[in-house]
Design a protein around this motif. Sequence first.
Motif, mmCIF file in Angstrom:
data_model
loop_
_atom_site.group_PDB
_atom_site.id
_atom_site.type_symbol
_atom_site.label_atom_id
_atom_site.label_comp_id
_atom_site.label_asym_id
_atom_site.label_seq_id
_atom_site.Cartn_x
_atom_site.Cartn_y
_atom_site.Cartn_z
ATOM 1 N N ARG A 53 116.057 15.547 14.910
ATOM 2 C CA ARG A 53 117.415 15.156 14.545
ATOM 3 C C ARG A 53 118.296 16.351 14.202
ATOM 4 O O ARG A 53 119.411 16.179 13.723
ATOM 5 N N GLU A 54 117.809 17.567 14.443
ATOM 6 C CA GLU A 54 118.592 18.761 14.151
ATOM 7 C C GLU A 54 118.343 19.822 15.205
ATOM 8 O O GLU A 54 117.254 19.891 15.785
ATOM 9 N N LEU A 55 119.351 20.644 15.433
ATOM 10 C CA LEU A 55 119.199 21.831 16.265
ATOM 11 C C LEU A 55 119.938 22.961 15.552
ATOM 12 O O LEU A 55 121.123 22.826 15.236
ATOM 13 N N HIS A 56 119.223 24.065 15.281
ATOM 14 C CA HIS A 56 119.831 25.238 14.662
ATOM 15 C C HIS A 56 120.033 26.310 15.720
ATOM 16 O O HIS A 56 119.165 26.536 16.571
ATOM 17 N N LEU A 57 121.166 26.994 15.664
ATOM 18 C CA LEU A 57 121.439 28.119 16.545
ATOM 19 C C LEU A 57 121.850 29.302 15.687
ATOM 20 O O LEU A 57 122.774 29.210 14.873
ATOM 21 N N PRO A 117 121.609 9.437 14.759
ATOM 22 C CA PRO A 117 120.378 8.685 14.470
ATOM 23 C C PRO A 117 120.291 7.354 15.207
ATOM 24 O O PRO A 117 119.215 6.758 15.265
ATOM 25 N N ALA A 118 121.406 6.892 15.760
ATOM 26 C CA ALA A 118 121.376 5.627 16.493
ATOM 27 C C ALA A 118 120.815 5.795 17.904
ATOM 28 O O ALA A 118 120.509 4.802 18.565
ATOM 29 N N LEU A 119 120.671 7.036 18.373
ATOM 30 C CA LEU A 119 120.187 7.276 19.730
ATOM 31 C C LEU A 119 118.667 7.380 19.755
ATOM 32 O O LEU A 119 118.063 8.027 18.891
#
Length: 436
Positions: free
Chosen positions: A354-358, A391-393
Amino acid sequence: MTNSLFTASAADLTIERIRAVAARPDQVESLTLEFKREYSPSLVKTIAAMANTYGGTILVGVSDKVEPGVDRVVGVDAQAMIDKIASACSEKLDPPWEPTFITVPFDDGSRRSVVVIRVDPNVAPRPLLIDLKAPIRLSGQNSTADRDRLLMLAREEPTANVLPMGQALMAPNPPRDIEGKANEDFILRTGINLLMGEAGAWRPLSERSVHALAQALNGSVLPEALRNLAQGAVDHFIGFRPLGHNRSRTARLVWQAVGRPAEQHLIEAVVTVNLPQIYGSTPTAPLASVTIDVISRVRQYAKSHGNMAWEARYPVSDLAVLFDGLLKTLVAPEVVAEIARITDIDTALVAQPRELHLVAEEQVAELLPSHGLQEIPEAGASFGGIFRANPALDLRVAAERQEQVDDWLRQLGLDAGLTGMEALVERYRATTTTPA
């Protein structure tokens, strides 16, 4: 079709599928799964224990013993069994409560069935008591909640969600040389936090389980997405294998793309499994983490090669493939199964990312293509960011995963102070088909 008996639709629960699960030699009772050959008084206690913990599935009509050449699936009279269990739940549980019953009939005309009992902790009135005690579920067995756990259950909000959302990952910290400079273009990190069963909390990581996870990763779409990111400047690839800091509670699997002519690592992917150290007892199950770091040096590699240099940037199409590859890998049934096995939980409890850090070494605008994007005046510099998932996906569904990837690409452009990303994404999607 989902991989878990807990989340599968009733139509997907066939006797063939249950037989396939029971036939696996490594399929034993766990935190969220139990087998019952027939009715016993402990069955209602198991229902309460699962309701007070993380939920689960009970298969009635399946023996808990694994014997070579012996079919574990024996079946029961479904209606009589359901009536008996429902009556016992009404009499023994405080407050009275029934789980969900699904009848899965045999296909041989014998009129026997397996009764699948689903215990959903989100709808159960927690705590569920038996004889003024609150059972809880450990790894393949039941126990009794201590005072702290009982108070925690009693104080829960009615809508509390016990499943982890896989959020709150730590941002990556790029290593730097003695001059304080990083040697990569960017680091991407995604991953999940997840609950652990009792055995996963004390059992060290085995070489077999780490090797199985490496195999699942090598068979996923992630290696191809990483090769695509290297833009053809690669001499050879080295698949996921243990490298660096591997201990009894930590596994570190590394994939590398080696550039030519120099032995430089253009692309690296580091998958880290961290199981928490447990000292004494804890009232709740501890959390493990699985993270994937993608480290890219294509731009720096291009700058260092004199007459071979080219203006290396990262096309939207390559980033889309990478984002999709990361998400698809973490929800792939083969990868999920190995993560669940390491942590001793049902696959239904393995959260979606549920997260992506760049984190970038230079401004993100310098990493993106110069054609099709325009700077917003006085927008300021961006060196990365945190991208949240909707979160709905359901990221197992290709169309919904694509929707999430496109949202992240649009956010990437806006955070970098650029316009035109929406048009680039639309143009890319117009020339591609939705991945499976």
